[in-house]
Design a protein around this motif. Structure first.
Motif, PDB file in Angstrom:
ATOM      1  N   GLU A   1      32.181  11.036  27.744  1.00 60.50           N
ATOM      2  CA  GLU A   1      31.720   9.780  28.358  1.00 60.50           C
ATOM      3  C   GLU A   1      31.780   8.643  27.343  1.00 60.50           C
ATOM      4  OE1 GLU A   1      27.916  10.137  30.127  1.00 60.50           O
ATOM      5  OE2 GLU A   1      28.519  11.737  31.522  1.00 60.50           O
ATOM      6  N   LYS A   2      31.362   8.915  26.119  1.00 59.91           N
ATOM      7  CA  LYS A   2      31.380   7.891  25.076  1.00 59.91           C
ATOM      8  C   LYS A   2      32.809   7.488  24.715  1.00 59.91           C
ATOM      9  CE  LYS A   2      26.898   7.608  24.394  1.00 59.91           C
ATOM     10  NZ  LYS A   2      26.136   6.336  24.631  1.00 59.91           N
ATOM     11  N   LEU A   3      33.707   8.468  24.716  1.00 59.92           N
ATOM     12  CA  LEU A   3      35.103   8.193  24.379  1.00 59.92           C
ATOM     13  C   LEU A   3      35.902   7.666  25.570  1.00 59.92           C
ATOM     14  CD1 LEU A   3      36.035  11.325  22.185  1.00 59.92           C
ATOM     15  CD2 LEU A   3      35.723   8.976  21.386  1.00 59.92           C
ATOM     16  N   ARG A   4      35.286   7.761  26.768  1.00 64.82           N
ATOM     17  CA  ARG A   4      35.966   7.388  28.013  1.00 64.82           C
ATOM     18  C   ARG A   4      37.259   8.198  28.185  1.00 64.82           C
ATOM     19  NH1 ARG A   4      35.271   0.748  28.323  1.00 64.82           N
ATOM     20  NH2 ARG A   4      32.969   0.733  28.223  1.00 64.82           N
ATOM     21  N   CYS A   5      37.090   9.491  28.028  1.00 59.82           N
ATOM     22  CA  CYS A   5      38.221  10.397  28.201  1.00 59.82           C
ATOM     23  C   CYS A   5      37.730  11.647  28.924  1.00 59.82           C
ATOM     24  CB  CYS A   5      38.827  10.778  26.847  1.00 59.82           C
ATOM     25  SG  CYS A   5      37.751  11.824  25.821  1.00 59.82           S
ATOM     26  N   SER A   6      38.609  12.616  29.130  1.00 56.32           N
ATOM     27  CA  SER A   6      38.231  13.851  29.807  1.00 56.32           C
ATOM     28  C   SER A   6      37.571  14.821  28.832  1.00 56.32           C
ATOM     29  CB  SER A   6      39.468  14.514  30.414  1.00 56.32           C
ATOM     30  OG  SER A   6      40.341  14.951  29.388  1.00 56.32           O
ATOM     31  N   THR A   7      36.797  15.733  29.394  1.00 57.83           N
ATOM     32  CA  THR A   7      36.192  16.791  28.579  1.00 57.83           C
ATOM     33  C   THR A   7      37.281  17.639  27.942  1.00 57.83           C
ATOM     34  OG1 THR A   7      34.288  16.849  30.066  1.00 57.83           O
ATOM     35  CG2 THR A   7      34.585  18.749  28.619  1.00 57.83           C
ATOM     36  N   GLN A   8      38.391  17.777  28.659  1.00 55.28           N
ATOM     37  CA  GLN A   8      39.511  18.559  28.139  1.00 55.28           C
ATOM     38  C   GLN A   8      40.052  17.961  26.848  1.00 55.28           C
ATOM     39  OE1 GLN A   8      43.155  18.508  30.473  1.00 55.28           O
ATOM     40  NE2 GLN A   8      43.549  20.660  29.999  1.00 55.28           N
TER      41      GLN A   8
ATOM     42  N   ALA B   1      24.132  17.665  16.653  1.00 53.85           N
ATOM     43  CA  ALA B   1      23.576  16.497  17.348  1.00 53.85           C
ATOM     44  C   ALA B   1      23.095  16.847  18.754  1.00 53.85           C
ATOM     45  CB  ALA B   1      24.634  15.395  17.428  1.00 53.85           C
ATOM     46  N   ALA B   2      23.202  18.148  19.111  1.00 53.91           N
ATOM     47  CA  ALA B   2      22.750  18.652  20.420  1.00 53.91           C
ATOM     48  C   ALA B   2      23.434  17.928  21.579  1.00 53.91           C
ATOM     49  CB  ALA B   2      21.225  18.546  20.535  1.00 53.91           C
ATOM     50  N   LEU B   3      24.730  17.734  21.436  1.00 55.21           N
ATOM     51  CA  LEU B   3      25.514  17.073  22.476  1.00 55.21           C
ATOM     52  C   LEU B   3      26.499  18.053  23.111  1.00 55.21           C
ATOM     53  CD1 LEU B   3      26.340  13.775  20.557  1.00 55.21           C
ATOM     54  CD2 LEU B   3      24.813  13.977  22.538  1.00 55.21           C
ATOM     55  N   GLU B   4      26.761  17.868  24.389  1.00 49.19           N
ATOM     56  CA  GLU B   4      27.776  18.652  25.087  1.00 49.19           C
ATOM     57  C   GLU B   4      29.099  17.885  25.060  1.00 49.19           C
ATOM     58  OE1 GLU B   4      27.351  21.675  26.288  1.00 49.19           O
ATOM     59  OE2 GLU B   4      25.207  21.687  25.720  1.00 49.19           O
ATOM     60  N   ARG B   5      30.179  18.600  25.277  1.00 51.52           N
ATOM     61  CA  ARG B   5      31.489  17.942  25.283  1.00 51.52           C
ATOM     62  C   ARG B   5      31.567  16.837  26.338  1.00 51.52           C
ATOM     63  NH1 ARG B   5      36.040  22.785  24.593  1.00 51.52           N
ATOM     64  NH2 ARG B   5      35.663  23.183  22.357  1.00 51.52           N
ATOM     65  N   GLY B   6      30.936  17.076  27.471  1.00 50.63           N
ATOM     66  CA  GLY B   6      30.961  16.074  28.535  1.00 50.63           C
ATOM     67  C   GLY B   6      30.316  14.763  28.105  1.00 50.63           C
ATOM     68  N   GLU B   7      29.234  14.857  27.352  1.00 46.71           N
ATOM     69  CA  GLU B   7      28.552  13.651  26.880  1.00 46.71           C
ATOM     70  C   GLU B   7      29.438  12.879  25.895  1.00 46.71           C
ATOM     71  OE1 GLU B   7      23.982  14.406  26.436  1.00 46.71           O
ATOM     72  OE2 GLU B   7      25.034  16.272  25.870  1.00 46.71           O
TER      73      GLU B   7
ATOM     74  N   ILE C   1      40.629  18.168  20.791  1.00 49.85           N
ATOM     75  CA  ILE C   1      40.286  17.713  19.439  1.00 49.85           C
ATOM     76  C   ILE C   1      39.558  18.816  18.676  1.00 49.85           C
ATOM     77  CG2 ILE C   1      38.839  16.103  18.124  1.00 49.85           C
ATOM     78  CD1 ILE C   1      39.429  14.007  20.325  1.00 49.85           C
ATOM     79  N   GLU C   2      38.637  19.495  19.350  1.00 51.08           N
ATOM     80  CA  GLU C   2      37.808  20.502  18.687  1.00 51.08           C
ATOM     81  C   GLU C   2      38.533  21.832  18.475  1.00 51.08           C
ATOM     82  OE1 GLU C   2      34.057  20.867  20.661  1.00 51.08           O
ATOM     83  OE2 GLU C   2      33.374  18.880  20.008  1.00 51.08           O
ATOM     84  N   THR C   3      39.708  21.975  19.059  1.00 52.11           N
ATOM     85  CA  THR C   3      40.511  23.186  18.814  1.00 52.11           C
ATOM     86  C   THR C   3      41.754  22.855  17.997  1.00 52.11           C
ATOM     87  OG1 THR C   3      41.599  22.893  20.964  1.00 52.11           O
ATOM     88  CG2 THR C   3      39.714  24.404  20.867  1.00 52.11           C
ATOM     89  N   ALA C   4      41.799  21.661  17.429  1.00 48.20           N
ATOM     90  CA  ALA C   4      42.887  21.222  16.544  1.00 48.20           C
ATOM     91  C   ALA C   4      44.221  21.080  17.255  1.00 48.20           C
ATOM     92  CB  ALA C   4      43.030  22.168  15.343  1.00 48.20           C
ATOM     93  N   PHE C   5      44.170  20.982  18.582  1.00 47.83           N
ATOM     94  CA  PHE C   5      45.416  20.772  19.331  1.00 47.83           C
ATOM     95  C   PHE C   5      45.959  19.370  19.068  1.00 47.83           C
ATOM     96  CE2 PHE C   5      47.881  19.825  23.212  1.00 47.83           C
ATOM     97  CZ  PHE C   5      48.759  20.909  23.184  1.00 47.83           C
ATOM     98  N   VAL C   6      45.046  18.405  18.995  1.00 43.08           N
ATOM     99  CA  VAL C   6      45.403  17.030  18.612  1.00 43.08           C
ATOM    100  C   VAL C   6      44.304  16.494  17.698  1.00 43.08           C
ATOM    101  CG1 VAL C   6      46.716  16.515  20.708  1.00 43.08           C
ATOM    102  CG2 VAL C   6      44.251  16.043  20.635  1.00 43.08           C
ATOM    103  N   PRO C   7      44.652  15.606  16.768  1.00 42.55           N
ATOM    104  CA  PRO C   7      43.606  14.982  15.950  1.00 42.55           C
ATOM    105  C   PRO C   7      42.997  13.811  16.698  1.00 42.55           C
ATOM    106  CG  PRO C   7      45.752  14.218  15.250  1.00 42.55           C
ATOM    107  CD  PRO C   7      46.000  15.229  16.346  1.00 42.55           C
ATOM    108  N   PRO C   8      41.789  13.418  16.361  1.00 41.55           N
ATOM    109  CA  PRO C   8      41.197  12.249  17.023  1.00 41.55           C
ATOM    110  C   PRO C   8      41.865  10.971  16.530  1.00 41.55           C
ATOM    111  CG  PRO C   8      39.794  12.963  15.236  1.00 41.55           C
ATOM    112  CD  PRO C   8      40.893  13.984  15.346  1.00 41.55           C
TER     113      PRO C   8
END
Length: 286
Positions: free
Chosen positions: A32-39, A23-29, A44-51
């Protein structure tokens, strides 16, 4: 179908990373949609926590352009990723956090290739052999902790015999693993007879590297390669040490261990000749 929440988290992490990049999106974008930190997106993307299921359903999947007919599959994966695995009920003394992660991956793997130099692999150990190993380990466990540790090991082995997609196991053993006495001679005889019995299982393969074959690719120590049931998942190379473990996921790391395992298989006796050797050594313990 995979039943391990650990592996569902892994699959979902890979998929959400892929979808975000497509979707050509960066984590920061996304943050913003999730209203959370980039971290948090990184976690989520490293399977540390599920969404969260709601975030996935209402924000991430529409944001990534996932069609409505595919969304229920992702939502169910998120729910499965949040379940507790049977192994997570054990105390940390019996199952440390770093090893709990491995058990979760192991229980959801489609195939494991393992090389062992000194011990019979945990998935192939008898109860008495496992007890002998636990008593002589460096963890300084009490009797109750030893019993829990062994119980976990026995439960892990059910993955080899599950009705739905049993785990495929390919084990290469150094001859030393057959000759190093754990417990007593009767324990060893029982253990080797068990190996012969398990090799009759269609998805279990055991090969032995005799001492006379000299130097080989496993001299640097034991390792495992875990494969998972989804196309595109590169798998993991796993190396255990005294204080924890390494989970190697870089392509070069996985390739190095894959090549090493292939060399070990080529040098080892065939499965049939390995069984003959195991049977011969078992008789010596009688």
């Amino acid at each position: 179908m995979v039943s391990s929440p650990t592996v569902w988290r892994r699959w979902l992490a890979h998929e959400l990373t892929r979808l975000r990049k497509e979707a050509a999106l960066e984590r920061g974008e996304v943050a913003e949609k999730l209203r959370c930190s980039t971290q948090k997106v990184g976690h989520i993307e490293t399977a540390f926590v599920p969404p969260k299921v709601r975030d996935l359903e209402e924000i991430l999947l529409p944001l990534y352009g996932v069609t409505e007919d595919r969304r229920p599959y992702y939502v169910q994966a998120a729910k499965d990723a949040r379940r507790k695995g049977w192994w997570e009920s054990y105390e940390s003394e019996a199952l440390p956090e770093w090893f709990s992660l491995f058990v979760g991956l192991e229980q959801g793997a489609s195939q494991i290739r393992t090389y062992e130099a000194q011990l019979i692999p945990g998935l192939l150990q008898t109860r008495e052999y496992a007890k002998a190993v636990a008593r002589r380990g460096t963890a300084e466990r009490g009797q109750e902790q030893i019993e829990q540790h062994v119980e976990v090991r026995m439960s892990r082995q059910e993955a080899l015999f599950r009705k739905d997609a049993p785990l495929r196991l390919w084990a290469v053993l150094d001859e030393a693993a057959l000759l190093r006495v754990m417990g007593d001679r009767e324990v060893m005889r029982e253990q080797l007879v068990h190996l012969l019995t398990v090799t009759e299982t269609p998805k279990v393969t055991i090969q032995v590297i005799p001492f006379e074959h000299g130097a080989h690719a496993g001299l640097m120590g034991r390792f495992q390669l875990l494969d998972f049931p989804w196309t595109g998942d590169p798998g993991i190379a796993y190396i255990e040490h005294r204080a924890g473990a390494l989970y190697l996921e870089e392509p070069g790391e996985i390739e190095a261990h894959t090549v090493a395992f292939e060399h070990l298989c080529a040098l080892a006796l065939s499965p049939d000749d390995s069984a003959t050797m195991i049977e011969s050594i078992a008789k010596e313990y009688s």
